[in-house]
Write an enzyme that holds these catalytic residues in place. Structure first.
Site, PDB file in Angstrom:
ATOM      1  N   HIS A 141      -1.243  -1.161  -4.063  1.00 32.39           N
ATOM      2  CA  HIS A 141      -2.512  -0.785  -3.600  1.00 32.39           C
ATOM      3  C   HIS A 141      -2.411   0.600  -3.339  1.00 32.39           C
ATOM      4  O   HIS A 141      -1.540   1.201  -2.774  1.00 32.39           O
ATOM      5  CB  HIS A 141      -2.446  -1.723  -2.316  1.00 32.39           C
ATOM      6  N   MET A 173     -11.335  -6.247   5.257  1.00 32.12           N
ATOM      7  CA  MET A 173     -10.645  -5.056   6.075  1.00 32.12           C
ATOM      8  C   MET A 173     -10.350  -5.735   7.486  1.00 32.12           C
ATOM      9  O   MET A 173     -11.256  -6.046   8.023  1.00 32.12           O
ATOM     10  CB  MET A 173     -11.554  -3.982   6.284  1.00 32.12           C
ATOM     11  N   ASP A 212      -6.485  -6.608   4.324  1.00 27.24           N
ATOM     12  CA  ASP A 212      -5.980  -5.322   4.252  1.00 27.24           C
ATOM     13  C   ASP A 212      -5.783  -4.719   5.757  1.00 27.24           C
ATOM     14  O   ASP A 212      -7.087  -4.493   6.084  1.00 27.24           O
ATOM     15  CB  ASP A 212      -6.775  -4.525   3.155  1.00 27.24           C
ATOM     16  N   MET A 252      -8.879   7.937   0.214  1.00 26.48           N
ATOM     17  CA  MET A 252      -9.698   8.199   1.444  1.00 26.48           C
ATOM     18  C   MET A 252      -9.929   9.666   1.341  1.00 26.48           C
ATOM     19  O   MET A 252      -9.563  10.518   0.936  1.00 26.48           O
ATOM     20  CB  MET A 252      -9.125   8.003   2.717  1.00 26.48           C
ATOM     21  N   SER A 256       0.854  -1.391  -0.014  1.00 24.59           N
ATOM     22  CA  SER A 256       0.205   0.014   0.178  1.00 24.59           C
ATOM     23  C   SER A 256       0.856   1.141   0.083  1.00 24.59           C
ATOM     24  O   SER A 256       1.472   1.595   0.970  1.00 24.59           O
ATOM     25  CB  SER A 256      -0.745   0.162   1.274  1.00 24.59           C
ATOM     26  N   MET A 289     -11.974   4.067  -0.390  1.00 26.51           N
ATOM     27  CA  MET A 289     -12.720   4.143   0.880  1.00 26.51           C
ATOM     28  C   MET A 289     -13.492   5.462   0.901  1.00 26.51           C
ATOM     29  O   MET A 289     -12.906   6.529   1.600  1.00 26.51           O
ATOM     30  CB  MET A 289     -11.606   4.118   2.066  1.00 26.51           C
ATOM     31  N   HIS A 309      -8.289   0.968  -4.009  1.00 28.45           N
ATOM     32  CA  HIS A 309      -9.122   0.507  -3.028  1.00 28.45           C
ATOM     33  C   HIS A 309      -9.927   1.944  -2.528  1.00 28.45           C
ATOM     34  O   HIS A 309      -9.071   2.938  -1.993  1.00 28.45           O
ATOM     35  CB  HIS A 309      -8.125   0.048  -1.628  1.00 28.45           C
ATOM     36  N   ASP A 347      -4.703   3.370  -1.562  1.00 28.50           N
ATOM     37  CA  ASP A 347      -5.555   3.730  -0.601  1.00 28.50           C
ATOM     38  C   ASP A 347      -6.406   4.927  -0.614  1.00 28.50           C
ATOM     39  O   ASP A 347      -5.655   5.921  -0.028  1.00 28.50           O
ATOM     40  CB  ASP A 347      -5.133   3.339   0.810  1.00 28.50           C
TER      41      ASP A 347
HETATM   42  C1  DX5 Z   1      -7.083   1.426   5.422  1.00 27.91           C
HETATM   43  C2  DX5 Z   1      -5.842   1.165   4.584  1.00 27.91           C
HETATM   44  C3  DX5 Z   1      -4.505   0.342   5.488  1.00 27.91           C
HETATM   45  C4  DX5 Z   1      -3.108   0.219   4.545  1.00 27.91           C
HETATM   46  C5  DX5 Z   1      -2.575  -0.979   5.264  1.00 27.91           C
HETATM   47  O1  DX5 Z   1      -6.812   1.655   6.581  1.00 27.91           O
HETATM   48  O2  DX5 Z   1      -6.370   0.314   3.497  1.00 27.91           O
HETATM   49  O3  DX5 Z   1      -5.127  -0.718   5.974  1.00 27.91           O
HETATM   50  O4  DX5 Z   1      -3.934  -0.130   3.364  1.00 27.91           O
HETATM   51  O5  DX5 Z   1      -1.956  -0.359   6.155  1.00 27.91           O
HETATM   52  P1  DX5 Z   1      -0.778  -1.335   7.121  1.00 27.91           P
HETATM   53  O6  DX5 Z   1      -0.286  -2.439   6.318  1.00 27.91           O
HETATM   54  O7  DX5 Z   1       0.012  -0.299   7.548  1.00 27.91           O
HETATM   55  O8  DX5 Z   1      -1.843  -1.768   8.293  1.00 27.91           O
HETATM   56 ZN    ZN Z   2      -6.575  -0.494   1.316  1.00 26.97          ZN
END
Ligand code: DX5
Ligand code: ZN
Length: 219
Positions: free
Chosen positions: A34, A141, A179, A38, A9, A69, A67, A36
């Site tokens: 990945h 998740m 994840d 947000m 990620s 979110m 991903h 992320d």
């Molecule tokens: C949502 C994100 C995190 C990230 C992974 O919070 O999706 O989960 O990808 O983070 P680590 O591997 O640092 O938990």
């Molecule tokens: Zn993610």
């Protein structure tokens, strides 16, 4: 024995040296990257949008694993598709009806992009069973979405086992991805449960040797 893949990620990458951080995980054996995304609304944090994806999606050989979110993923879908997403995963909890979910899955696939659905820790697999024949990926998740570096939530292992069993007993062929809080210990629990793709951010990007970090997740 199927090969488990890693999807680092970039949430935890060093954006001052993003090119190097992407090349290092590619050379380290990662198959996916990945993203992320947000929006500060669906989750209490803001990360980055499609502009980052657009700049880098064609500059590396990894599969762009996006991903979302975000609230209203449909509104931003084309931005991410036109920016090079290979997989687009939205959250079950971000939509308000089965019809909306089916429509979004179909819309993603109509652009020849793989469709993923993600469930938060408090959402059970039962909630998404009806969508499983139509999606290419399910993202479990294992932390409350919004931040990297959180602790793994062990109830995720049961969900992975459940999804694996459903896939074995049906003619579904979705990939199972996990994840959040993935490290060299929690990854093994997920692999034993049947996961196909491990997302890891802080575990990989907090280490100098990305190859060793990636190998320690699988080996
Ligand atoms: C949502 C994100 C995190 C990230 C992974 O919070 O999706 O989960 O990808 O983070 P680590 O591997 O640092 O938990
Ligand atoms: Zn993610």
């Amino acid at each position: 024995m199927k090969k488990v893949e890693v999807s680092p990620s970039i949430l935890s990458a060093n954006f001052l040296n993003l090119e190097k951080d992407i090349l290092d995980v590619y050379k380290g054996g990662a198959k996916y990257l990945h993203f992320d995304v947000m929006d500060g609304h669906f989750v209490p944090n803001i990360s980055f949008g499609s502009v980052i994806l657009k700049q880098i999606s064609k500059e590396h050989l990894l599969i762009n694993d996006v991903h979302l979110m975000i609230t209203d993923p449909d509104k931003y879908l084309l931005d991410f598709i036109n920016s090079g997403a290979d997989i687009i995963t939205f959250h079950y909890e971000a939509l308000n009806s089965d019809e909306e979910i089916f429509a979004l899955i179909n819309r993603i696939k109509s652009y020849k992009v793989k469709a993923g659905i993600s469930i938060k820790p408090n959402t059970n697999v039962d909630a998404i069973v009806k969508f499983l024949p139509f999606v290419d990926l399910v993202l479990v998740m294992s932390v409350e979405p919004g931040f990297g570096g959180q602790k793994f939530m062990f109830n995720s292992v049961e969900k992975i086992k459940n999804l694996f069993k459903i896939r074995e007993e049906s003619n579904c062929n979705f990939l199972i991805e996990v994840d959040g809080g993935i490290n060299n210990e929690t990854s093994k629990l997920c692999i034993e449960a049947g996961v196909d793709i491990l997302v890891a951010g802080s575990y990989i990007y907090n280490k100098e040797d990305k190859k060793a970090a990636i190998e320690s997740l699988i080996g």
